[in-house]
Design a protein around this motif. Structure first.
Motif, short mmCIF file in Angstrom:
data_model
loop_
_atom_site.label_atom_id
_atom_site.label_comp_id
_atom_site.label_asym_id
_atom_site.label_seq_id
_atom_site.Cartn_x
_atom_site.Cartn_y
_atom_site.Cartn_z
N SER A 46 -39.84 9.44 34.09
CA SER A 46 -38.77 10.42 33.92
C SER A 46 -39.14 11.78 34.53
CB SER A 46 -38.45 10.60 32.44
OG SER A 46 -39.61 11.03 31.74
N VAL A 47 -40.43 12.03 34.73
CA VAL A 47 -40.90 13.33 35.23
C VAL A 47 -40.66 13.41 36.74
CG1 VAL A 47 -42.94 14.80 35.57
CG2 VAL A 47 -42.59 13.63 33.39
N THR A 48 -40.02 14.52 37.18
CA THR A 48 -39.76 14.71 38.61
C THR A 48 -40.57 15.84 39.22
OG1 THR A 48 -37.88 16.16 38.13
CG2 THR A 48 -37.40 13.80 38.44
N SER A 49 -41.15 16.69 38.37
CA SER A 49 -41.98 17.78 38.91
C SER A 49 -43.11 18.13 37.95
CB SER A 49 -41.13 19.03 39.20
OG SER A 49 -40.63 19.58 38.00
N ILE A 50 -44.20 18.55 38.55
CA ILE A 50 -45.36 19.06 37.81
C ILE A 50 -45.50 20.50 38.26
CG2 ILE A 50 -47.83 18.83 37.38
CD1 ILE A 50 -47.50 15.82 38.09
N ARG A 51 -45.27 21.42 37.36
CA ARG A 51 -45.16 22.84 37.71
C ARG A 51 -46.54 23.50 37.85
NH1 ARG A 51 -40.24 25.11 36.12
NH2 ARG A 51 -40.94 26.79 37.44
N THR A 71 -41.51 14.47 42.66
CA THR A 71 -41.31 14.90 44.05
C THR A 71 -42.15 16.11 44.42
OG1 THR A 71 -39.40 16.25 43.44
CG2 THR A 71 -38.96 13.98 44.15
N SER A 72 -42.58 16.90 43.43
CA SER A 72 -43.35 18.09 43.77
C SER A 72 -44.47 18.33 42.77
CB SER A 72 -42.45 19.33 43.83
OG SER A 72 -41.89 19.60 42.56
N ILE A 73 -45.59 18.81 43.32
CA ILE A 73 -46.76 19.19 42.53
C ILE A 73 -46.96 20.68 42.78
CG2 ILE A 73 -49.23 18.85 42.18
CD1 ILE A 73 -48.81 15.99 43.31
N GLY A 97 -48.44 21.93 46.20
CA GLY A 97 -48.49 23.39 46.20
C GLY A 97 -49.84 23.99 46.55
N VAL A 98 -49.84 25.31 46.70
CA VAL A 98 -51.03 26.10 47.01
C VAL A 98 -52.13 25.78 46.01
CG1 VAL A 98 -51.98 28.44 47.10
CG2 VAL A 98 -49.72 27.98 48.06
N SER A 99 -53.30 25.44 46.50
CA SER A 99 -54.49 25.21 45.67
C SER A 99 -54.26 24.20 44.54
CB SER A 99 -55.00 26.54 45.10
OG SER A 99 -55.33 27.42 46.15
#
Length: 189
Positions: A46-51, A71-73, A97-99
């Motif tokens: 169910s998770v679509t993003s890791i902020r 879709t995004s980390i 994402g950055v780092s």
């Protein structure tokens, strides 16, 4: 982390295992930041993003499987997870994402799926050993503008070998039987 009735407060440093509920769609910024005893996390489809900073400084986390739904980390999402040895990226991740994996010194290799079109600066910087081998298809290499070979720089990691893992094409089916063509070799002996 299973919620229930507790007689005392739970400290972040006491959380060793987390199973994220199937109704969660995003792991928020700083959600598990500095959970220094966290060894295991289960992320549902169910998770679509890791902020940003979601698992920052989870120094005991050893492996993570990011499902195909993500879709995004975010930036610094897994930064300073020094024990992290295994990361499986789902086939829908488009951006890192950055780092995102900075200072994950135990992480020696990673496979980048074809879906990734953006890796931000310093995503894989380490102090000591860190990433030495990156596997990706030719399509992913082209998307990211990279070169296969040894001694490459890979988003902050130095001396990396980038290896082509493009799958071999399936054999063409035999037009008469519909089965893949097969070659038989008979030897004497």
């Amino acid at each position: 982390l299973v919620y229930g009735s507790y007689s005392s407060t739970i400290s972040k440093t006491d959380i060793a295992e987390v199973e994220i509920g199937t109704n969660v769609t995003s792991i928020g910024e700083n959600a598990f930041r500095e959970c220094s005893a966290l060894e295991s996390v289960t992320i549902p489809d169910s998770v679509t993003s890791i902020r940003d900073f979601a698992f920052n400084q989870c120094s005991q986390l050893e492996s993570v499987t990011i499902p195909d739904s993500v879709t995004s980390i975010g930036s610094y999402a897994f930064s300073s997870c020094g024990a992290l040895q295994s990361v499986t990226l789902g086939n829908s991740v488009t951006s890192i994402g950055v780092s995102a994996f900075v200072y994950c010194d135990a992480l020696q290799s990673i496979t980048i799926p074809d879906s990734v079109t953006s890796i931000a600066s310093n995503a894989f910087v380490t102090i000591n050993s860190g990433i030495k081998t990156v596997y990706m298809s030719d399509a992913a290499r082209i998307n990211l503008g990279l070169t296969f070979g040894e001694n490459q720089t890979f988003y902050g990691a130095w001396g990396v070998t980038i290896i082509d893992n493009t799958p071999e094409p399936e054999p063409e089916p035999d037009p008469e039987s519909g089965a893949p063509e097969t070659t038989f070799i008979k030897t004497n002996g």
